[in-house]
Motif scaffolding. Sequence first.
Motif, PDB file in Angstrom:
ATOM      1  N   UNK A 100       0.809  -1.215   0.000  1.00 36.29           N
ATOM      2  CA  UNK A 100       0.000   0.000   0.000  1.00 36.29           C
ATOM      3  C   UNK A 100       0.841   1.263   0.000  1.00 36.29           C
ATOM      4  N   UNK A 101       2.048   1.175  -0.563  1.00 33.21           N
ATOM      5  CA  UNK A 101       2.945   2.327  -0.626  1.00 33.21           C
ATOM      6  C   UNK A 101       3.199   2.714  -2.078  1.00 33.21           C
ATOM      7  N   UNK A 102       3.551   3.993  -2.294  1.00 29.21           N
ATOM      8  CA  UNK A 102       3.841   4.477  -3.634  1.00 29.21           C
ATOM      9  C   UNK A 102       5.324   4.397  -3.963  1.00 29.21           C
ATOM     10  N   UNK A 103       6.146   4.214  -2.937  1.00 30.28           N
ATOM     11  CA  UNK A 103       7.589   4.214  -3.129  1.00 30.28           C
ATOM     12  C   UNK A 103       8.178   2.993  -2.437  1.00 30.28           C
ATOM     13  N   UNK A 104       9.064   2.260  -3.100  1.00 33.10           N
ATOM     14  CA  UNK A 104       9.644   1.045  -2.534  1.00 33.10           C
ATOM     15  C   UNK A 104      10.437   1.325  -1.258  1.00 33.10           C
ATOM     16  N   UNK A 105      11.080   2.486  -1.188  1.00 28.47           N
ATOM     17  CA  UNK A 105      11.897   2.819  -0.016  1.00 28.47           C
ATOM     18  C   UNK A 105      11.046   3.132   1.205  1.00 28.47           C
TER      19      UNK A 105
END
Length: 262
Positions: A27-32
């Motif tokens: 549920x995140x837009x960025x892998x980091x």
Amino acid sequence: MMDSKRDRDQDADVERVTAVLLKSRAGEFDLESILFLKLRGLGIHDLGCIGECVNLERLDLSGNNITNLASLTSLRLLSVLNLSANRISSLEPLRNCESLQNLNVAGNILSSIENLHCLQPLRKLENIRLKDNTYNYTNPVCRNSSYRAIVLEIFPNLRVLDGERVVGRGSDLYQLCKDIDDTIKAGLYKNGQLTEHPNCKPWVEDNYWDIKRSNNAIIDEAYKQFNDVLHECKLLNNRATHVISQTERSMSMKKQPKQYAI
């Protein structure tokens, strides 16, 4: 509705980990930004770009077809890793996961003690599981009669091995429970056969141990671990019920007065 069905169909058999999969599961837009991932039982055999989740702290990859862990070398903040029920024969890439504290590799194909030496640089590692009796998971290395002693020698800072506390507060209690469990197991069998006790009644009602699930990923993982413990308790409860019944019957027979023929 069609989109959700398509997502389930894609998750049913995933061969390679992709950025799209990671973002959708976390549920995140960025892998980091991903700190926790549960990729259990998806049929994964290629970890792909999972190494780009450089801030990942907890990772569950159990129940897949993973053989190569090279993609995990960059996960230096990873503290909890579940790799149970895969096809792993080498843990070498994990030597760089310097924050690793809890490692579950039960149900793989680690063949010898040498497979574990690469983990010695991990100073924070305090919990290793190579076999799990609850799910009948193990590794060939566990067949070594000296396996336990050798592992504890290799990892002097280890606190828990295969779910049993080995040092520190509570270790005596763990050993006592293990001795009791071994005694109960021995009492369940007579001449190599499991003794049946049809009149035994359970201590608790059916569904007593069942708990409600949650959609929250972190809470869901906690429930899973808690359910594992409850399952072991249920097994111990069943064994204890048999042994108590057997003991009571034996004591009642001893109390009966002897009869002599005239």
